[in-house]
Design a protein around this motif. Structure first.
Motif, PDB file in Angstrom:
ATOM      1  N   TYR A 100       0.829  -1.202   0.000  1.00 38.86           N
ATOM      2  CA  TYR A 100       0.000   0.000   0.000  1.00 38.86           C
ATOM      3  C   TYR A 100       0.864   1.254   0.000  1.00 38.86           C
ATOM      4  O   TYR A 100       0.520   2.247  -0.636  1.00 38.86           O
ATOM      5  N   TRP A 101       1.982   1.222   0.692  1.00 35.35           N
ATOM      6  CA  TRP A 101       2.863   2.382   0.765  1.00 35.35           C
ATOM      7  C   TRP A 101       4.315   1.949   0.679  1.00 35.35           C
ATOM      8  O   TRP A 101       4.675   0.887   1.164  1.00 35.35           O
ATOM      9  N   CYS A 102       5.127   2.794   0.052  1.00 33.04           N
ATOM     10  CA  CYS A 102       6.566   2.639   0.111  1.00 33.04           C
ATOM     11  C   CYS A 102       7.142   3.882   0.764  1.00 33.04           C
ATOM     12  O   CYS A 102       6.679   4.993   0.499  1.00 33.04           O
ATOM     13  N   ASN A 103       8.142   3.685   1.588  1.00 34.85           N
ATOM     14  CA  ASN A 103       8.727   4.814   2.321  1.00 34.85           C
ATOM     15  C   ASN A 103       9.813   5.531   1.552  1.00 34.85           C
ATOM     16  O   ASN A 103      10.244   6.617   1.949  1.00 34.85           O
ATOM     17  N   TYR A 104      10.287   4.914   0.463  1.00 34.06           N
ATOM     18  CA  TYR A 104      11.393   5.484  -0.292  1.00 34.06           C
ATOM     19  C   TYR A 104      11.098   5.420  -1.779  1.00 34.06           C
ATOM     20  O   TYR A 104      10.227   4.667  -2.220  1.00 34.06           O
ATOM     21  N   LYS A 105      11.863   6.186  -2.538  1.00 33.97           N
ATOM     22  CA  LYS A 105      11.719   6.180  -4.001  1.00 33.97           C
ATOM     23  C   LYS A 105      12.856   5.401  -4.667  1.00 33.97           C
ATOM     24  O   LYS A 105      12.820   5.192  -5.870  1.00 33.97           O
ATOM     25  N   ASP A 106      13.833   4.981  -3.880  1.00 32.25           N
ATOM     26  CA  ASP A 106      15.004   4.349  -4.479  1.00 32.25           C
ATOM     27  C   ASP A 106      15.045   2.871  -4.108  1.00 32.25           C
ATOM     28  O   ASP A 106      14.000   2.266  -3.822  1.00 32.25           O
ATOM     29  N   ARG A 107      16.222   2.252  -4.123  1.00 30.38           N
ATOM     30  CA  ARG A 107      16.324   0.818  -3.906  1.00 30.38           C
ATOM     31  C   ARG A 107      15.837   0.416  -2.519  1.00 30.38           C
ATOM     32  O   ARG A 107      15.442  -0.726  -2.303  1.00 30.38           O
ATOM     33  N   ARG A 108      15.833   1.318  -1.575  1.00 31.80           N
ATOM     34  CA  ARG A 108      15.354   0.998  -0.228  1.00 31.80           C
ATOM     35  C   ARG A 108      13.877   0.632  -0.230  1.00 31.80           C
ATOM     36  O   ARG A 108      13.402  -0.073   0.671  1.00 31.80           O
ATOM     37  N   ALA A 109      13.140   1.070  -1.235  1.00 29.87           N
ATOM     38  CA  ALA A 109      11.711   0.747  -1.314  1.00 29.87           C
ATOM     39  C   ALA A 109      11.476  -0.742  -1.481  1.00 29.87           C
ATOM     40  O   ALA A 109      10.401  -1.241  -1.120  1.00 29.87           O
ATOM     41  N   PHE A 110      12.449  -1.467  -2.009  1.00 29.99           N
ATOM     42  CA  PHE A 110      12.274  -2.922  -2.178  1.00 29.99           C
ATOM     43  C   PHE A 110      12.018  -3.601  -0.842  1.00 29.99           C
ATOM     44  O   PHE A 110      11.426  -4.681  -0.794  1.00 29.99           O
ATOM     45  N   ARG A 111      12.450  -2.988   0.243  1.00 30.05           N
ATOM     46  CA  ARG A 111      12.244  -3.567   1.576  1.00 30.05           C
ATOM     47  C   ARG A 111      10.798  -3.422   2.053  1.00 30.05           C
ATOM     48  O   ARG A 111      10.400  -4.047   3.033  1.00 30.05           O
ATOM     49  N   ASP A 112      10.016  -2.578   1.387  1.00 27.10           N
ATOM     50  CA  ASP A 112       8.664  -2.246   1.848  1.00 27.10           C
ATOM     51  C   ASP A 112       7.594  -3.202   1.331  1.00 27.10           C
ATOM     52  O   ASP A 112       6.452  -3.130   1.765  1.00 27.10           O
ATOM     53  N   PHE A 113       7.943  -4.063   0.391  1.00 29.64           N
ATOM     54  CA  PHE A 113       6.923  -4.902  -0.222  1.00 29.64           C
ATOM     55  C   PHE A 113       6.533  -6.053   0.702  1.00 29.64           C
ATOM     56  O   PHE A 113       7.387  -6.716   1.290  1.00 29.64           O
ATOM     57  N   ARG A 114       5.209  -6.295   0.796  1.00 31.49           N
ATOM     58  CA  ARG A 114       4.697  -7.284   1.733  1.00 31.49           C
ATOM     59  C   ARG A 114       3.803  -8.318   1.089  1.00 31.49           C
ATOM     60  O   ARG A 114       3.427  -9.295   1.720  1.00 31.49           O
ATOM     61  N   ASN A 115       3.416  -8.103  -0.170  1.00 34.17           N
ATOM     62  CA  ASN A 115       2.497  -9.018  -0.847  1.00 34.17           C
ATOM     63  C   ASN A 115       3.142  -9.516  -2.132  1.00 34.17           C
ATOM     64  O   ASN A 115       3.740  -8.728  -2.874  1.00 34.17           O
ATOM     65  N   TRP A 116       3.006 -10.816  -2.398  1.00 31.67           N
ATOM     66  CA  TRP A 116       3.731 -11.450  -3.498  1.00 31.67           C
ATOM     67  C   TRP A 116       2.806 -12.322  -4.331  1.00 31.67           C
ATOM     68  O   TRP A 116       1.876 -12.939  -3.816  1.00 31.67           O
ATOM     69  N   GLY A 117       3.109 -12.378  -5.620  1.00 36.75           N
ATOM     70  CA  GLY A 117       2.454 -13.335  -6.490  1.00 36.75           C
ATOM     71  C   GLY A 117       3.151 -14.682  -6.403  1.00 36.75           C
ATOM     72  O   GLY A 117       4.115 -14.859  -5.662  1.00 36.75           O
ATOM     73  N   GLN A 118       2.655 -15.621  -7.195  1.00 40.63           N
ATOM     74  CA  GLN A 118       3.193 -16.983  -7.178  1.00 40.63           C
ATOM     75  C   GLN A 118       4.478 -17.109  -7.980  1.00 40.63           C
ATOM     76  O   GLN A 118       5.236 -18.059  -7.793  1.00 40.63           O
ATOM     77  N   GLY A 119       4.693 -16.179  -8.875  1.00 33.20           N
ATOM     78  CA  GLY A 119       5.908 -16.204  -9.678  1.00 33.20           C
ATOM     79  C   GLY A 119       5.678 -16.780 -11.060  1.00 33.20           C
ATOM     80  O   GLY A 119       4.765 -17.575 -11.293  1.00 33.20           O
ATOM     81  N   THR A 120       6.504 -16.342 -11.990  1.00 34.66           N
ATOM     82  CA  THR A 120       6.471 -16.847 -13.359  1.00 34.66           C
ATOM     83  C   THR A 120       7.915 -17.020 -13.828  1.00 34.66           C
ATOM     84  O   THR A 120       8.761 -16.161 -13.601  1.00 34.66           O
ATOM     85  N   GLN A 121       8.173 -18.139 -14.475  1.00 31.63           N
ATOM     86  CA  GLN A 121       9.550 -18.475 -14.857  1.00 31.63           C
ATOM     87  C   GLN A 121       9.923 -17.802 -16.168  1.00 31.63           C
ATOM     88  O   GLN A 121       9.150 -17.811 -17.138  1.00 31.63           O
ATOM     89  N   VAL A 122      11.114 -17.225 -16.184  1.00 28.52           N
ATOM     90  CA  VAL A 122      11.699 -16.668 -17.400  1.00 28.52           C
ATOM     91  C   VAL A 122      13.001 -17.404 -17.666  1.00 28.52           C
ATOM     92  O   VAL A 122      13.869 -17.467 -16.793  1.00 28.52           O
ATOM     93  N   THR A 123      13.117 -17.967 -18.858  1.00 28.00           N
ATOM     94  CA  THR A 123      14.324 -18.697 -19.237  1.00 28.00           C
ATOM     95  C   THR A 123      14.864 -18.112 -20.530  1.00 28.00           C
ATOM     96  O   THR A 123      14.150 -18.031 -21.531  1.00 28.00           O
ATOM     97  N   VAL A 124      16.129 -17.686 -20.496  1.00 33.16           N
ATOM     98  CA  VAL A 124      16.775 -17.086 -21.652  1.00 33.16           C
ATOM     99  C   VAL A 124      17.928 -17.988 -22.060  1.00 33.16           C
ATOM    100  O   VAL A 124      18.852 -18.221 -21.277  1.00 33.16           O
ATOM    101  N   SER A 125      17.863 -18.480 -23.276  1.00 36.52           N
ATOM    102  CA  SER A 125      18.906 -19.378 -23.761  1.00 36.52           C
ATOM    103  C   SER A 125      19.894 -18.625 -24.633  1.00 36.52           C
ATOM    104  O   SER A 125      19.511 -17.743 -25.412  1.00 36.52           O
ATOM    105  N   SER A 126      21.152 -18.988 -24.480  1.00 38.32           N
ATOM    106  CA  SER A 126      22.195 -18.274 -25.231  1.00 38.32           C
ATOM    107  C   SER A 126      22.515 -18.996 -26.538  1.00 38.32           C
ATOM    108  O   SER A 126      22.049 -20.091 -26.779  1.00 38.32           O
TER     109      SER A 126
END
Length: 126
Positions: A100-126
Motif C-alpha cells: 500500500y505504501w513505500c517509504n522510499y523512491k530508491d532501492r530501499r523501497a524494495f524492503r517495503d513490499f509485503r504481498n507477493w504473487g506466485q511467480g512466473t519463470q523466465v528462461t533465456v537461452s544463449s
C-alpha cells in the motif's frame, strides 16, 4: 490482503523480449507501490524494478537499467515489465509484488513490499 497474479513468462533466446503482466485484486485501495523481483536458484529474491503512484515514478536495479521497463496499466492495479535485450543471466523466477505504501523512491523501497504473487519463470537461452 492484496492478491497478485502474474503472467507472461516463458522461454526466449538471448537478445529477445518478453512482457510480464501482473494484476492486483482484493485490496482496500489500489496499492501505491508495485514492483517486480526475481530469484535465482539458491539465492535470495532481489528487486528488479518498482513503480509508485501518484506519478508512476520508477526505479530500476542497475543490472536491468536500460533494458527493462516497468509501467502501469490504465486502471493502475495492473503492472507490466517489458524485458528487452534479454541475457542468459536474466533467467530466473520473477515475482510481482505490491504494498500500500513505500517509504522510499530508491532501492530501499524494495524492503517495503509485503504481498507477493506466485511467480512466473523466465528462461533465456544463449
Amino acid at each position: 490482503q492484496i492478491q497478485l497474479v502474474e503472467s507472461g513468462g516463458g522461454s526466449v533466446q538471448a537478445g529477445g523480449s518478453l512482457r510480464l503482466s501482473c494484476a492486483a485484486s482484493g485490496y482496500t485501495f489500489i496499492p501505491n507501490c508495485m514492483g517486480w523481483f526475481r530469484q535465482f536458484p539458491g539465492k535470495e529474491r532481489e528487486g528488479v524494478a518498482h513503480i509508485q503512484l501518484p506519478d508512476s515514478g520508477t526505479y530500476y536495479a542497475d543490472s536491468v537499467k536500460g533494458r527493462f521497463t516497468i509501467s502501469h496499466g490504465d486502471a493502475k492495479n495492473t503492472v507490466y515489465l517489458q524485458m528487452d535485450s534479454l541475457k542468459s543471466e536474466d533467467s530466473a523466477m520473477y515475482f510481482c509484488a505490491a504494498s500500500y505504501w513505500c517509504n522510499y523512491k530508491d532501492r530501499r523501497a524494495f524492503r517495503d513490499f509485503r504481498n507477493w504473487g506466485q511467480g512466473t519463470q523466465v528462461t533465456v537461452s544463449s
